[in-house]
Design an enzyme around this catalytic site. Structure first.
Site, PDB file in Angstrom:
ATOM      1  N   VAL A  29      -6.782   3.846   7.298  1.00 56.16           N
ATOM      2  CA  VAL A  29      -6.969   2.862   6.231  1.00 56.16           C
ATOM      3  C   VAL A  29      -7.192   3.570   4.896  1.00 56.16           C
ATOM      4  CG1 VAL A  29      -8.490   1.054   5.329  1.00 56.16           C
ATOM      5  CG2 VAL A  29      -7.789   1.002   7.725  1.00 56.16           C
ATOM      6  N   SER A  48      -3.796   5.057   3.750  1.00 59.43           N
ATOM      7  CA  SER A  48      -2.820   4.051   3.315  1.00 59.43           C
ATOM      8  C   SER A  48      -3.276   3.356   2.035  1.00 59.43           C
ATOM      9  CB  SER A  48      -2.554   3.033   4.424  1.00 59.43           C
ATOM     10  OG  SER A  48      -3.725   2.362   4.804  1.00 59.43           O
ATOM     11  N   GLU A  49      -4.551   3.064   1.903  1.00 58.48           N
ATOM     12  CA  GLU A  49      -5.006   2.375   0.689  1.00 58.48           C
ATOM     13  C   GLU A  49      -4.835   3.248  -0.556  1.00 58.48           C
ATOM     14  OE1 GLU A  49      -5.777  -0.852   0.115  1.00 58.48           O
ATOM     15  OE2 GLU A  49      -5.080  -1.030   2.168  1.00 58.48           O
ATOM     16  N   VAL A  50      -5.076   4.540  -0.419  1.00 62.05           N
ATOM     17  CA  VAL A  50      -4.864   5.427  -1.570  1.00 62.05           C
ATOM     18  C   VAL A  50      -3.363   5.525  -1.874  1.00 62.05           C
ATOM     19  CG1 VAL A  50      -5.104   7.790  -2.431  1.00 62.05           C
ATOM     20  CG2 VAL A  50      -7.027   6.690  -1.287  1.00 62.05           C
ATOM     21  N   SER A  52     -11.269  -2.830  -0.440  1.00 65.39           N
ATOM     22  CA  SER A  52     -10.163  -3.038   0.504  1.00 65.39           C
ATOM     23  C   SER A  52     -10.307  -2.122   1.719  1.00 65.39           C
ATOM     24  CB  SER A  52      -8.817  -2.846  -0.190  1.00 65.39           C
ATOM     25  OG  SER A  52      -8.712  -1.543  -0.699  1.00 65.39           O
TER      26      SER A  52
END
Length: 289
Positions: free
Chosen positions: A54, A57-59, A145
DNA sequence: GTCCTGAAGC
DNA sequence: GCTTCAGGAC
C-alpha cells in the site's frame, strides 16, 4: 443499471429540496456502492494488500495515472518485496526500476521511509496519520489513504477523483469550491464500516464521471494549469537523470555537451540534483549516489 | 502563498 | 497542446 439511475435521480431531487441529511447520505452511499459492485476497477495493488504494498502504490500514485502504475508496481515489488529489501537496496537499482514513472524523488523517499520503518518502527508501518506525516513525501492525503487502504481504517482525505464526485453531487452550479467545504460533506457521508471499499468506490465513480464531465475539476478553488513541460528545467532534469541511471557516471563537461544548453543552466540543475541526494560530484565526474 | 517536480496517453 | 490520485522547499 436501472436501479443506479433511479438512485441518481432520487438523489438530485431530494438534495435540491432538503440539502444534506440522513436520507441523502443513505442514497449517496447506495449509489456509489452500487456502481462499484458492477463497474469497480481491478488493480494489482487492490488484489494483494499489505502495508508495504500500500505504501509503495500510494506513493507511486501521487500525480501518476493508475494504468502506468500497475505494471511498475508489480515490477517494483518483485525486485523489492518488502521494507527490508528496499532499505537494503541501492538508489541506482531503485531509480532504474522507477524509470517511466517520473517525479524520481519519490523513489528516494520510499527508500528513506523503508529505512526509518526498519530502524525505528521494528519493520512495521505505523498505524498513525501523525507519524506517517513525519515521513518524507507523505502529507495528509497520502498518510490518510495509506491507513485506509492498508488497515481499513476510516480517515478523511480528498484526491482528484473524490473531489470530482463531491463537486458533481453536492455543489451543483457552484464554482471556486474549497476542499475544506468538500471535506465537511465527505466526513458526513463516509461509510465508516467499509472505508477501504468506500474509497475505492468513490475514486472509481470519479473516474467514470470524468468521461462525461471533464470540466468538474475546474470548479475547484485548487485547480491550476500546469506550466509547459517542453523546454522546462523539469525536462532537462529528467534527461540528466535518465542518462545517469543508464551509465552511472559522466564527466560533467560531457553531460553539459550532451544536454546542449548553457553551462550555467545545466550546472544549476546538477547542483539541485546533488542537493536532493540523487548524485554526487567526484572531481570532474558526476555519479549517482 | 508560490514555485518546483516527469512522462505518457490522448 | 492537454491532462494526469500532491508534497516539499522556500
Amino acid at each position: 443499471m436501472r436501479f443506479l439511475k433511479i438512485l441518481i435521480s432520487q438523489f438530485h431531487k431530494l438534495y435540491k429540496v432538503n440539502g444534506i441529511n440522513d436520507e441523502i447520505k443513505n442514497i449517496f452511499q447506495r449509489l456509489i456502492h452500487e456502481y462499484y459492485n458492477k463497474f469497480g476497477r481491478d488493480f494489482p495493488f487492490r488484489r494483494q494488500i499489505n502495508p508495504y504494498y500500500v505504501l509503495v502504490s500510494e506513493v507511486m500514485l501521487q500525480q501518476t495515472q493508475t494504468n502506468r502504475v500497475s505494471l511498475k508496481f508489480l515490477e517494483f515489488i518483485k525486485r523489492f518485496p518488502d521494507f527490508e529489501s528496499l532499505a537494503m537496496a541501492n538508489n541506482n537499482d531503485i531509480l532504474e526500476t522507477w524509470q517511466g514513472l517520473g517525479y524520481n524523488r519519490r523513489a528516494l523517499a520510499l527508500k528513506k521511509i523503508a529505512n526509518i520503518i526498519i530502524q525505528e518502527y521494528n519493520g512495521e508501518l505505523p498505524n498513525s496519520i501523525e507519524i506517517l506525516k513525519t515521513f518524507p513525501q507523505i502529507g495528509h492525503n497520502t498518510a490518510s489513504s495509506i491507513l485506509t487502504f492498508a488497515y481499513n481504517k476510516p480517515t478523511f482525505f480528498i484526491e482528484t477523483n473524490i473531489r470530482r464526485v463531491y463537486i458533481y453531487y453536492f455543489f451543483p452550479g457552484r464554482t471556486n469550491i474549497d476542499d475544506k467545504e468538500i471535506l465537511e460533506i465527505l466526513k458526513k457521508t463516509i461509510d465508516a464500516k467499509n472505508p477501504r471499499k468506500w474509497y475505492y468506490a468513490l475514486m472509481d465513480y470519479g473516474v467514470m464521471l470524468k468521461k462525461n464531465h471533464p470540466d468538474l475539476y475546474k470548479r475547484s478553488k485548487h485547480y491550476k494549469k500546469q506550466p509547459k513541460f517542453k523546454g522546462s528545467d523539469r525536462e532537462i532534469r529528467g534527461h540528466i537523470l535518465k542518462l545517469l541511471i543508464k551509465k552511472k557516471e559522466f564527466p560533467i563537461e560531457e553531460m553539459i555537451r550532451i544536454i546542449g544548453l548553457s553551462k550555467i543552466r545545466v550546472k544549476k540543475i546538477i547542483d539541485q540534483l546533488e542537493k536532493e541526494e540523487f548524485l554526487k560530484k567526484v572531481e570532474n565526474l558526476i555519479k549517482l549516489v
